[in-house]
Enzyme design. Structure first.
Site, mmCIF file in Angstrom:
data_model
loop_
_atom_site.group_PDB
_atom_site.id
_atom_site.type_symbol
_atom_site.label_atom_id
_atom_site.label_comp_id
_atom_site.label_asym_id
_atom_site.label_seq_id
_atom_site.Cartn_x
_atom_site.Cartn_y
_atom_site.Cartn_z
ATOM 1 N N ASP A 1 0.853 -1.186 0.000
ATOM 2 C CA ASP A 1 0.000 0.000 0.000
ATOM 3 C C ASP A 1 0.892 1.240 0.000
ATOM 4 O O ASP A 1 2.047 1.202 0.443
ATOM 5 C CB ASP A 1 -0.949 0.008 1.193
ATOM 6 C CG ASP A 1 -0.227 0.100 2.536
ATOM 7 O OD1 ASP A 1 0.784 -0.621 2.712
ATOM 8 O OD2 ASP A 1 -0.661 0.873 3.406
ATOM 9 N N GLU B 1 0.096 -0.999 5.868
ATOM 10 C CA GLU B 1 1.169 -0.518 6.744
ATOM 11 C C GLU B 1 1.081 0.979 6.951
ATOM 12 O O GLU B 1 1.368 1.483 8.036
ATOM 13 C CB GLU B 1 2.527 -0.891 6.147
ATOM 14 C CG GLU B 1 3.725 -0.667 7.092
ATOM 15 C CD GLU B 1 4.307 0.738 7.036
ATOM 16 O OE1 GLU B 1 5.131 1.079 7.905
ATOM 17 O OE2 GLU B 1 3.930 1.517 6.123
#
Length: 486
Positions: A121, A188
């Site tokens: 991400d 994250e």
């Protein structure tokens, strides 16, 4: 009088002897004569696969309802098509749909698995900065030897280079002795709870004990550190803890023409001012001491005397490091007021005032200890202190004496022979902390050389990676996997 002068001279002489003995007893922590890693040819097709990954905007938002999960579906489909051998020969499991865990079974079940992790991400492009990008942030354009795009430095390039490494090893029929785990998180940047935390919990439930974990973190600093002009590869042996507190004061409100001696805003402002003027004490034993130990043999004689005798020169070292923002942050738990909320009209006294203060905890400090100190420094019962969200303590310092650290050190030297290697404590946070119940050996290193200016591209504008650096990442991870088999 002569007796006292002789006594002083005697003690000065003793100190000088101790200083010199400590200095000359220094041994280098740097590995010498490390053989170069076997050459690896990373084809242009591997670079193009990274380009394709960058073109999929897997942007994660704190408010999950804003996240376009169709892009995550595209990414999962993309890597399945890109790495067929991995999906044929490795066990694959998903967590919360997009967190991914791959298991490459080793031949020796007595050896603990190694876990290499990353996340795919990325953070959003800051609204209004799109025109500041030299090339569109999700176009994946290659120009002048660089690949531009969000995720080229944080951290999609690690996901792709790890997959490239394993796919290439599978093509050579390499079979590991030690089981290898690849763990890729999808969130994250927002917490890691859906990805890393869930994967770690599943492994803990299976009673998995890991040899070591390697995540993103330290890089190679071409300009060096602490007065060293050689490139330094920094391996994170811990990361700071995280805590945000809200300071709240309640007043009576009313008309601004008749204010009380101190308003709610005044009380909170005073509390914030006290915190800023009373920073947490500077300490070398939060990880800086180990960084200096590793570099002491590589500096000039005068600096070597200082680094080798921290018992005497710690005030001088602290003073030197505190001159820069990053150096100061390595020495202490930091205090950063970030949000202030109060009032709605210029002639009305607000009833309540709230300030948010963020703390990054140095190893050795705790959430409870920080809260206790904050209350003591503020020393005002009219200001309440409460936790915003959930804080976490710093991750314990990983040892530099483990075979795992030696393996990482050797691998770095075999790929980048001219760099020095040193441990340090990350100032930011990663989701590797969730694996702390599975191993005490969690390390953080990304095999990239980044100047301070290039590092600004992480979460910033014109994020980019050199094509050659990406190819070196694939080389590094292939070598690390081979070196981790003992």
């Amino acid at each position: 009088m002569r007796f006292f002068l002789r006594l002083i001279a005697f003690f000065v002489g003793i100190v000088l002897v101790v200083l010199l003995v400590n200095t000359f007893r220094l041994t280098s922590h740097q590995l010498a004569n490390t053989p170069s890693a076997a050459a690896v040819i990373v084809p242009d097709s591997a670079v193009q696969r990274l380009v394709g990954a960058i073109q999929i905007p897997t942007v994660s938002y704190t408010d999950y309802t804003l996240t376009d999960t169709t892009q995550f579906d595209k990414f999962v489909t993309y890597i399945k098509a890109s790495y067929p051998l991995i999906y044929q020969r490795l066990t694959h499991q998903t967590f919360n749909q997009y967190g991914m865990l791959y298991e490459w079974k080793g031949r020796n079940p007595a050896l603990k698995p190694v876990l290499l992790m990353a996340h795919y991400d990325v953070v959003p492009v800051i609204q209004g900065t799109q025109k500041m990008w030299k090339r569109p942030p999700f176009a994946g354009i290659i120009e002048d030897g660089y690949i531009y795009g969000r995720g080229t430095l944080d951290n999609k390039m690690s996901v792709m280079s790890l997959l490239e490494s394993v796919e290439n090893l599978l093509k050579t029929n390499f079979q590991p002795e030690r089981t290898l785990l690849l763990a890729f998180g999808q969130d994250e940047e927002t917490s890691g709870k859906l990805g890393a935390q869930t994967i770690a919990a599943a492994l803990k439930k299976r009673s998995v004990s890991l040899e070591y974990v390697l995540d993103e973190g330290g890089v190679i600093k071409p300009e060096g550190v602490s007065g060293i002009n050689k490139p330094v590869a920094l391996i994170g042996i811990s990361e700071k803890g995280y805590l945000s507190l809200e300071l709240t004061a309640i007043g009576k409100g009313g008309h601004s023409s008749m204010p009380p001696p101190q308003t709610s805003i005044g009380m909170v402002a005073e509390a914030v001012s006290k915190l800023e003027h009373n920073p947490f004490p500077a300490r070398l034993n939060g990880g800086v001491d180990q960084l200096l130990d590793y570099l002491a043999s590589e500096v000039s004689f005068g600096q070597r005397v200082v680094f080798a005798n921290q018992w005497l020169f710690s005030p001088l070292i602290k003073q030197m490091l505190a001159k820069t923002k990053s150096g100061n942050a390595t020495l202490r738990t930091t205090t950063a007021p970030t949000i202030f909320r109060a009032g709605a009209k210029d002639n009305v006294l607000p009833i309540d005032a709230v300030a948010t203060v963020n703390f990054r905890l140095l190893p050795g400090d705790t959430v409870d200890g920080v809260i206790e100190r904050v209350k003591k420094v503020i020393d005002n019962d009219s200001v309440t202190v409460s936790i915003l969200g959930k804080g976490n303590n710093p991750v314990p310092l990983a040892s530099t004496e483990t075979p795992a650290f030696l393996t990482i050190h050797q691998t770095i030297k075999s790929i980048f022979p001219n760099v020095l290697v040193a441990p340090y404590v990350m100032l930011g946070a990663t989701d590797s902390k969730y694996y702390s119940a599975l191993t005490s050996s969690i390390y953080r290193f990304t095999p990239l050389a980044l100047t301070d200016a290039e590092t600004a591209g992480i979460h910033g504008t014109n994020e980019r990676i050199r094509v050659k650096d990406y190819q070196n990442m694939v080389w590094f991870y292939m070598t690390l996997i081979r070196n981790s088999q003992k």
